[in-house]
Scaffold this active site. Structure first.
Site, PDB file in Angstrom:
ATOM      1  N   GLY A 144       0.792  -1.231   0.000  1.00 43.81           N
ATOM      2  CA  GLY A 144       0.000   0.000   0.000  1.00 43.81           C
ATOM      3  C   GLY A 144       0.819   1.273   0.000  1.00 43.81           C
ATOM      4  O   GLY A 144       0.261   2.366  -0.002  1.00 43.81           O
ATOM      5  N   HIS A 145       2.136   1.179  -0.013  1.00 42.01           N
ATOM      6  CA  HIS A 145       2.994   2.384   0.106  1.00 42.01           C
ATOM      7  C   HIS A 145       4.114   2.343  -0.905  1.00 42.01           C
ATOM      8  O   HIS A 145       5.245   2.074  -0.539  1.00 42.01           O
ATOM      9  CB  HIS A 145       3.577   2.462   1.528  1.00 42.01           C
ATOM     10  CG  HIS A 145       4.115   3.805   1.891  1.00 42.01           C
ATOM     11  ND1 HIS A 145       5.405   4.198   1.622  1.00 42.01           N
ATOM     12  CD2 HIS A 145       3.549   4.852   2.521  1.00 42.01           C
ATOM     13  CE1 HIS A 145       5.612   5.420   2.087  1.00 42.01           C
ATOM     14  NE2 HIS A 145       4.496   5.841   2.637  1.00 42.01           N
ATOM     15  N   PHE A 146       3.968   2.560  -2.048  1.00 42.34           N
ATOM     16  CA  PHE A 146       2.784   2.808  -2.854  1.00 42.34           C
ATOM     17  C   PHE A 146       2.778   1.747  -3.936  1.00 42.34           C
ATOM     18  O   PHE A 146       3.844   1.437  -4.459  1.00 42.34           O
ATOM     19  CB  PHE A 146       2.845   4.205  -3.479  1.00 42.34           C
ATOM     20  CG  PHE A 146       3.010   5.304  -2.451  1.00 42.34           C
ATOM     21  CD1 PHE A 146       1.906   5.763  -1.738  1.00 42.34           C
ATOM     22  CD2 PHE A 146       4.244   5.853  -2.184  1.00 42.34           C
ATOM     23  CE1 PHE A 146       2.048   6.783  -0.800  1.00 42.34           C
ATOM     24  CE2 PHE A 146       4.396   6.862  -1.247  1.00 42.34           C
ATOM     25  CZ  PHE A 146       3.302   7.333  -0.546  1.00 42.34           C
ATOM     26  N   VAL A 186       7.889   2.678  -1.864  1.00 44.93           N
ATOM     27  CA  VAL A 186       8.820   3.479  -1.076  1.00 44.93           C
ATOM     28  C   VAL A 186       8.691   3.025   0.376  1.00 44.93           C
ATOM     29  O   VAL A 186       7.579   2.931   0.905  1.00 44.93           O
ATOM     30  CB  VAL A 186       8.488   4.991  -1.188  1.00 44.93           C
ATOM     31  CG1 VAL A 186       9.396   5.815  -0.282  1.00 44.93           C
ATOM     32  CG2 VAL A 186       8.600   5.472  -2.629  1.00 44.93           C
TER      33      VAL A 186
END
Length: 143
Positions: free
Chosen positions: A48-50, A55
């Site tokens: 989810g990041h990203f 990252v």
């Protein structure tokens, strides 16, 4: 003194998926520690990041530094079996992003200690020597 992941887990209580250091390359108990973190795409936060540009969250880099500092302070014989807790994060600067494939060098030097409290000067750099994060981490050693 070098430590493996298994040896690190004998000093600090963190476990997968929250153990964020792979090895300790240099250790002077109560003085400093240098750790390594190999950043891989299959770590859960990258989902989810990203999704389109993975990252490593800055807060997790700071946590990896804190775990490295905890190894330094908890490797002192009088702190065996204790836990180091965050008390504050000061002067944190995020200078470069960390992505899958990076190998972080995590350096923490204990610059102040008074009773159960202390401060570590922390720096994370990538394999090219680029600084990702610098910060001062204050900790409290508890039972």
């Amino acid at each position: 003194m070098k430590l493996t992941t298994k040896e690190i887990m004998e000093i600090i209580p963190h476990r997968h998926p929250f153990l964020l250091i792979d090895t300790i390359e240099e250790l002077v108990p109560g003085v400093k520690a240098t750790g390594k973190k190999c950043v891989t795409y299959n770590e859960p936060h990258f989902a989810g990041h990203f999704p389109q540009e993975p990252v490593m969250p800055g807060v997790l880099i700071v946590e990896a530094l804190a775990q490295t500092g905890a190894v330094a302070i908890l490797s002192k014989p009088e702190n065996k079996g204790k836990i180091a807790y965050f008390a504050s994060i000061n002067n944190a600067k995020f200078k470069n992003k960390v992505v899958p494939g990076d190998t972080l060098t995590l350096e923490v030097e204990i610059i102040k200690e008074k009773g159960p409290m202390g401060v570590g000067k922390a720096k994370a750099t990538n394999q090219d020597g680029k600084v990702a994060v610098i910060a001062e981490l204050t900790f409290a050693v508890g039972a």
